[in-house]
Write a protein that holds these residues in place. Structure first.
Motif, mmCIF file in Angstrom:
data_model
loop_
_atom_site.group_PDB
_atom_site.id
_atom_site.type_symbol
_atom_site.label_atom_id
_atom_site.label_comp_id
_atom_site.label_asym_id
_atom_site.label_seq_id
_atom_site.Cartn_x
_atom_site.Cartn_y
_atom_site.Cartn_z
ATOM 1 N N GLU A 103 -3.700 -30.442 21.695
ATOM 2 C CA GLU A 103 -2.304 -30.804 21.473
ATOM 3 C C GLU A 103 -1.386 -29.656 21.837
ATOM 4 O OE1 GLU A 103 -3.122 -34.065 17.927
ATOM 5 O OE2 GLU A 103 -1.789 -32.355 17.524
ATOM 6 N N THR A 104 -1.798 -28.451 21.477
ATOM 7 C CA THR A 104 -0.988 -27.283 21.796
ATOM 8 C C THR A 104 -0.879 -27.114 23.311
ATOM 9 O OG1 THR A 104 -1.738 -26.264 19.760
ATOM 10 C CG2 THR A 104 -0.763 -24.805 21.404
ATOM 11 N N TYR A 140 4.024 -29.597 28.862
ATOM 12 C CA TYR A 140 5.268 -30.369 29.031
ATOM 13 C C TYR A 140 6.516 -29.551 28.729
ATOM 14 C CZ TYR A 140 3.355 -34.989 30.017
ATOM 15 O OH TYR A 140 2.770 -36.064 30.623
ATOM 16 N N HIS A 141 6.410 -28.672 27.749
ATOM 17 C CA HIS A 141 7.620 -28.013 27.266
ATOM 18 C C HIS A 141 7.750 -26.576 27.724
ATOM 19 C CE1 HIS A 141 8.696 -31.254 24.318
ATOM 20 N NE2 HIS A 141 7.437 -31.551 24.572
ATOM 21 N N ASP A 149 7.273 -26.316 15.958
ATOM 22 C CA ASP A 149 8.321 -27.268 15.609
ATOM 23 C C ASP A 149 7.946 -28.667 16.084
ATOM 24 O OD1 ASP A 149 10.921 -27.861 14.529
ATOM 25 O OD2 ASP A 149 11.545 -28.229 16.621
ATOM 26 N N ILE A 150 7.424 -28.751 17.290
ATOM 27 C CA ILE A 150 7.050 -30.066 17.829
ATOM 28 C C ILE A 150 5.837 -30.629 17.091
ATOM 29 C CG2 ILE A 150 6.196 -31.294 19.867
ATOM 30 C CD1 ILE A 150 7.803 -29.275 21.554
ATOM 31 N N ARG A 151 4.858 -29.765 16.812
ATOM 32 C CA ARG A 151 3.664 -30.261 16.156
ATOM 33 C C ARG A 151 3.873 -30.432 14.655
ATOM 34 N NH1 ARG A 151 -1.350 -27.750 16.317
ATOM 35 N NH2 ARG A 151 -2.063 -29.853 15.922
ATOM 36 N N GLY A 152 4.870 -29.762 14.108
ATOM 37 C CA GLY A 152 5.135 -29.905 12.678
ATOM 38 C C GLY A 152 4.086 -29.205 11.832
ATOM 39 N N ALA A 154 -1.093 -29.443 25.524
ATOM 40 C CA ALA A 154 -0.241 -30.495 26.066
ATOM 41 C C ALA A 154 1.241 -30.130 25.885
ATOM 42 C CB ALA A 154 -0.558 -31.817 25.384
ATOM 43 N N ILE A 155 1.548 -29.577 24.727
ATOM 44 C CA ILE A 155 2.948 -29.196 24.483
ATOM 45 C C ILE A 155 3.370 -28.074 25.411
ATOM 46 C CG2 ILE A 155 4.486 -28.118 22.800
ATOM 47 C CD1 ILE A 155 2.936 -29.788 20.704
ATOM 48 N N VAL A 179 10.754 -37.168 27.067
ATOM 49 C CA VAL A 179 9.703 -36.245 27.450
ATOM 50 C C VAL A 179 10.291 -35.344 28.522
ATOM 51 C CG1 VAL A 179 7.535 -36.118 28.732
ATOM 52 C CG2 VAL A 179 7.773 -37.745 26.860
#
Lengths: 244, 269, 244
Positions: free
Chosen positions: C114-115, C121-122, C132-135, C117-118, C207
């Motif tokens: 997940e990290t 994209y980001h 912040d995105i993953r919470g 992927a973020i 996205v």
């Protein structure tokens, strides 16, 4: 150092004559150097596959080892195969110069030595078979001592009533007694000629060859999860246990 | 051998001294009845194949008899063998029954001979094995091997699908569950105190606290936090004796003024 | 070590030429065998006096060792002298073969995936942005694993309070995931079409269009010399760390 060693040395001599017939190429020399270094550095006997992984792709490891064994023939240190593994060890005839005064390795009891011999020559063997040959109950202590040496292992279970555990020897056993393979056991031919181990086989079935393959035999099955305790404990029907 | 040491042994021993006895009646050296039989057979000094089982059975039974005089208790193994040999002996001596339901005596005898031979052979094999040069005694491996290392090099694997679904999964999760609160601007006590201290110099005379606040409040939403923090800060300063605080009536404006004389504690610094 | 070894090899070559000039006698051969076995079996470098004690009276140990050293010249194993003591060691040029890399296929943890992927994209993304995105707080281990894959790199620092490190993807990332450029990562519509997002997305959900230009962006600056430790360490203010 009777017959068997003589045979062993003959095989080594065969290997030595290899170098008289063939001269290794430059590439083969390089592979020999690598095998030599690897087996020398290894803490335990080294398998050919493991060497292959560390040699250039496509190297003929077996050939390199054959040459190397030939080169070490007659030297103070010999290259020896045990099972599918290779190691260097001192030449047997130099034992007198190397024996270390202080350390006298613990000797096995007569019971343990005989039990070991039965397992080696008769493997896979069950406790009942060992007891049958020796005509006396096998004490737990004897089996413990043998398992502790690392020379004997639990192979599996015999497909027979009670599913008794079967015992066999290990590569460490071969290593310790300087055997290349189980078929090199001293006096094996004599035992086979006497047809002594075919008691449980129908006539004409042939004399079983002792086998220490890791593969289970037809009449064996995996150990499974059952507790092994009963494999060692003396048969409850027998009151007395020998001292080991 | 599991033979019990018997208290009466010595007494019995004295009674039966038989100089003619061809063997020592001592079981301690034997590894079971088969071992004893093998030893007795060896004394026949013949090839095991041509051994007289009858004679052997006799010797065994005599030996056990003698041994029982020495020790009342014998290991069960020996007694079972004795019983079986007595039976075998009777079978060998009597004519064979007309209809044999059991194996005939001759083959039982042959079987015993075979077992003895087998034990003898395995003994010889054990001896041969023991005589072989052994590692650590006669043969030595390299004393100080360098050792071979296997270094694990991880090879990470993941597909584009793994990547995309991981991204979508968490973005979706966060989008739906993320409750965002409006960030509240909080004026901390420390900030309030710092601000107060900075402007105290201006407040030699009684001043309304709210006049100070006006400088800090930029939006009405901040008024509460600014007022609360500043009030707490004034109380701290009063406690330290650095300002005076006054309120003329309930809910009336708060007046504050700097103390003209610094307290002795501060003067000393 | 190189210099030293070079010198050593010259000396060894000298030794090797010894065998070209002289041929050891039978007796000397026997002494060589003994020395060979003794040095081989010894757990520490072995002194000449010690060897002399185990060789026949009057044996020329030094000579035997010189011959032996010559014999081992150029082999995979060399006989080496240190002071007055001798030992065998694998040839220095073969050291590489004693170490073998074993490729071990590994799957990324869910957190790492997940990290990654973020970051993809980001990017450029700081640790705080990822969190912040993953919470959820990002564990040090997760970032370590991602850097180990070689798919993620440190890009620079964000021009912002604390100057946090920014992360981005590498060419190796593109290669592994079969992307020609980072812009080929599917956008929201593609992801929806692939069924990866369902309909329950809030208004304004988007996205980003990912970019992995190697040039730093306007709000980035070079990494500089500061230690990077704090880029990975979990923020002490956050109590719970995710499992990586």
């Amino acid at each position: 150092m009777p017959d068997q060693d003589h045979l062993f040395d003959l095989r080594a001599a065969d290997a030595a004559s290899l170098l008289a017939r063939e001269t290794p190429s430059e590439t083969q020399r390089a592979h020999m150097r690598l095998c030599e270094a690897l087996v020398f550095a290894a803490e335990e006997p080294l398998g050919e596959e493991e060497m292959a992984k560390r040699l250039p792709e496509g190297a003929d490891v077996a050939k390199a080892l054959a040459y190397l064994k030939a080169e070490y023939f007659g030297r103070g240190v010999n290259l020896v195969r045990v099972g599918k593994k290779w190691f260097f060890r001192t030449a047997p005839d130099l034992a007198w110069a190397l024996q270390r005064e202080q350390v006298e390795p613990k000797k096995l009891s007569r019971a343990a030595m005989e039990t070991l011999a039965i397992i080696a020559y008769h493997q896979p063997a069950t406790r009942a078979e060992i007891e049958d040959i020796r005509g006396v109950a096998l004490s737990k202590g004897t089996m413990d001592v043998l398992l502790e040496t690392g020379w004997v292992r639990l192979r599996g279970r015999r497909r027979a009533p009670g599913r008794p555990v079967t015992f066999g020897t290990t590569d460490k056993f071969l290593l310790h007694f300087g055997l290349e393979q189980i078929a090199d056991l001293p006096g094996l031919d004599d035992l086979k000629a006497a047809g002594l181990f075919d008691g449980r086989l129908p006539k004409g079935f042939g004399v079983p060859q002792p086998r220490d393959d890791s593969a289970l035999m037809d009449d064996e099955e995996p150990l499974g999860d059952e507790p092994l305790g009963e494999a060692f404990a003396p048969d409850p029907s027998e009151g007395e246990a020998e001292e080991s | 051998m599991g033979l019990e040491k018997d208290g009466r042994q010595n007494f019995e021993d004295d009674r039966r001294e038989d100089p003619d006895e061809a063997f020592h009646v001592d079981l301690d050296g034997y590894e079971g009845p088969l071992d004893l039989l093998l030893d007795l057979a060896r004394r026949q000094k013949v090839d095991l194949a041509r051994i007289s089982v009858l004679a052997l059975a006799d010797q065994y039974l005599r030996f056990i008899e003698a041994a029982r005089k020495v020790r009342l208790e014998l290991a069960a193994d020996y007694l079972v063998m004795a019983a079986w040999l007595a039976y075998l002996k009777s079978r060998l001596l009597l004519p064979a029954p007309p209809k044999a339901e059991e194996p005939d005596a001759a083959s039982l005898a042959a079987n015993l001979a075979q077992r003895l031979k087998r034990l003898q052979k395995i003994r010889a094999a054990a001896a041969l094995l023991g005589e072989r040069p052994q590692m650590g005694r006669d043969l030595f491996a390299r004393g100080a091997p360098e050792g071979l290392d296997v270094v694990n090099a991880p090879l990470y694997q993941a597909s584009l699908y793994d990547l995309l679904s991981a991204y979508a999964r968490q973005r979706q999760k966060q989008a739906l569950s993320h409750v965002s609160f409006k960030t509240r601007v909080v004026w901390s006590l420390a900030e309030a105190r710092e601000a107060l201290e900075r402007i105290l110099g201006m407040a030699l005379e009684w001043t309304v606290l709210d006049d100070f606040l006006i400088q800090w409040v930029t939006s009405p939403t901040q008024a509460r936090t600014v007022r609360a923090s500043t009030f707490s800060a004034t109380l701290e300063l009063v406690k330290e004796g650095r300002i005076d605080l006054r309120q003329d009536r309930t809910f009336g404006p708060l007046w504050l003024r700097r103390k003209e004389e610094p307290p002795p504690a501060l003067a000393a610094e």
